[in-house]
Write an enzyme that holds these catalytic residues in place. Structure first.
Site, mmCIF file in Angstrom:
data_model
loop_
_atom_site.group_PDB
_atom_site.id
_atom_site.type_symbol
_atom_site.label_atom_id
_atom_site.label_comp_id
_atom_site.label_asym_id
_atom_site.label_seq_id
_atom_site.Cartn_x
_atom_site.Cartn_y
_atom_site.Cartn_z
ATOM 1 N N GLU A 125 -6.107 24.664 1.013
ATOM 2 C CA GLU A 125 -6.220 23.546 0.078
ATOM 3 C C GLU A 125 -7.425 23.776 -0.828
ATOM 4 O O GLU A 125 -8.466 24.246 -0.388
ATOM 5 C CB GLU A 125 -6.364 22.219 0.835
ATOM 6 C CG GLU A 125 -6.573 21.005 -0.043
ATOM 7 C CD GLU A 125 -5.491 20.843 -1.102
ATOM 8 O OE1 GLU A 125 -5.843 20.800 -2.306
ATOM 9 O OE2 GLU A 125 -4.299 20.758 -0.745
ATOM 10 N N HIS A 128 19.636 -12.993 12.435
ATOM 11 C CA HIS A 128 19.605 -14.098 11.479
ATOM 12 C C HIS A 128 18.396 -14.974 11.765
ATOM 13 O O HIS A 128 18.110 -15.274 12.919
ATOM 14 C CB HIS A 128 20.886 -14.942 11.605
ATOM 15 C CG HIS A 128 20.871 -16.178 10.755
ATOM 16 N ND1 HIS A 128 21.143 -16.141 9.404
ATOM 17 C CD2 HIS A 128 20.596 -17.469 11.062
ATOM 18 C CE1 HIS A 128 21.053 -17.374 8.922
ATOM 19 N NE2 HIS A 128 20.725 -18.194 9.920
#
Length: 472
Positions: free
Chosen positions: A35, A451
């Site tokens: 990196e 629900h």
């Protein structure tokens, strides 16, 4: 002496790179990752994560402005742009530190610098200007049996519209504003452009969006994007499609933009411009031409398990082509190292990759759009369910949205799912799982959804495709 030999060496530590490194280490490979700037890549530091932190702040501000709709008082609501940005940067820093921890935990060596592939099996790393994290290996020569390129992408730049970081921004500058501009022009109506348009509009900016294609969010289903467009325009966002910005005339602290729409031109003056015309893969300066690695229009050509035409060299994520999404890069990397290990993973199926846009309202999709299914001349059933028919959505005060599904009429196969509305970026994964499991409409109909939830709309849309919808 520093050990410079590895089984797997990955160039780039974005979501694709660092996840690939972890999986490689889990499989017993001696692994290193290179990196040059910051662990976590663009996504964690300047992309996916900080933008979601910004959008969360704007969402909170939106709800506070509408507190009376919920029977709550919140007078004199304001915001501090510096604090909004500071929170976003803190979120990125936390995750950046987390990637460093994961590398140490999995015994992945971090090499700090800019990598060039000299030949298959050999990489030279030159020193980077960025400060290296504690414990990172220095620049030098390294060897690896398998080299995986995961260098990501950068903002695309168009002639005459080049960002200057002061008046014309890329997403880098748009994420760290010192103040919210009173007016903003967003060039490009893909996910990045729309998210920034949504963020700045919510905080009060006068926002104009210009898109060269006939619709905003070009990869989305036409019905979903049309719904979203109406919502954005209702919020006050000015949208021009089939249009392009041909000129930017910069003043001291403003920009006058010339917009060409069907041969008719107009000019608008704005404080700032965001260029969101896409991204381009970082394939330069890696040594690919010298090695003979095949590329096509800025993309490294790979097969289903990320292998290039040069043995021992692989490519994943944005450099390997669209869709340029972090989760696609992660999955590609895992498939790649598992194939190297000889585990025979399933090749990546791009139709199974979900897409999410975190604007207000949110948009999410997976699989074929209705227009794509028709272009393939498939015999289809289409089901829809509006948020206005869902109890939880009404209770939340979020009754504007739509869930849409597309089935193969002959087989019952779920071909695609598309949503716009509150929290759909969290809901879409239910359909992704269903598609991966090759779930049929009958199995979805027999699944019990809790629900009251927003997820009930997913079942209702399926029922609607087969003329069995219940709550609308």
């Amino acid at each position: 002496m520093v050990d410079t030999g590895f089984d797997v060496l990955i160039i780039g530590s974005g979501p694709g790179g660092y996840v690939t490194a972890i999986r490689a280490a889990q499989l017993g490979f001696k692994t290193a990752i290179v990196e040059k700037s910051y662990l976590g890549g663009i996504c964690l530091n300047w992309g996916c994560i900080p933008t979601k932190a910004l959008l969360r702040s704007s969402e909170i501000f939106h709800y506070m402005q509408h507190a009376k709709d919920y029977g709550v008082r919140a007078d004199n609501v304001g915001y501090d742009p510096k604090a909004v940005v500071a929170r976003s940067r803190a979120v990125s820093k936390r995750l950046n530190d987390g990637v460093g921890f994961l590398m140490r935990k999995n015994k992945v060596s971090v090499i700090w610098g800019e990598a060039t592939i000299d030949m298959p099996g050999k990489v030279t790393v030159k020193a980077s200007k960025s400060e290296a994290p504690k414990g990172a290996l220095d620049a030098g020569s390294y060897q690896a049996k398998h080299i995986i390129i995961a260098t990501g992408a950068r903002p695309r730049v168009l002639p005459e519209l080049e960002p200057d970081k002061k008046l014309v921004w890329t997403y880098f500058e748009a994420m760290v504003p010192s103040a919210i501009p009173k007016s903003l022009l967003v060039i490009g109506a893909g996910a990045i452009g729309i998210e920034f348009a949504s963020f700045y509009r919510t905080f009060g900016a006068d926002v104009t969006v210009v898109e060269v294609l006939p619709q905003i969010l070009p990869v989305e289903d036409h019905e979903i994007q049309a719904f979203a467009r109406k919502s954005f325009e209702k919020q006050g966002i000015n949208i021009h499609t089939n249009a392009k910005v041909t000129k930017l005339d910069k003043k001291t602290d403003s920009v006058t933009a010339t917009i060409d729409q069907g041969g008719k031109t107009q000019t608008i003056a704005v404080e700032r411009v965001v260029s969101a015309v896409g991204v381009t893969g970082n394939i330069e300066n890696l040594g690919l031409e010298m090695l003979g690695v095949k590329t096509d229009r800025g993309i490294i050509v790979t097969d289903g398990v990320s292998t290039t035409n040069v043995p021992g060299i692989y490519a994943i994520g944005d450099v390997a082509g669209p869709p340029m999404l972090a989760h696609k890069a992660e999955h590609e990397g895992i498939v790649c190292v598992e194939a190297i290990k000889g585990l025979h993973p399933h090749p990546l199926n791009k139709l199974m990759i979900p897409s999410c846009t975190y604007c207000l309202p949110q948009i999410a999709s997976v699989g074929l759009t209705e227009q794509a299914a028709k272009e393939k001349k498939l015999n289809i059933r289409v089901g829809r369910f509006p948020f206005v028919g869902n109890g939880k959505a009404i209770a939340l005060g979020e009754d504007q949205g739509l869930v849409k599904v597309i089935f193969d009429k002959n087989t019952g196969q779920l071909l695609g799912a598309h949503m716009v509305g509150a929290e759909v970026t969290e809901l879409i994964q239910g359909y992704v799982i269903a598609m991966n499991l090759e779930t049929t409409e009958e199995e979805l109909m027999h699944t019990i959804f809790p629900h009251p939830t927003l997820s009930e709309m997913m079942k209702e849309a399926v029922l609607d495709a087969y003329s069995r919808v219940l709550n609308i």
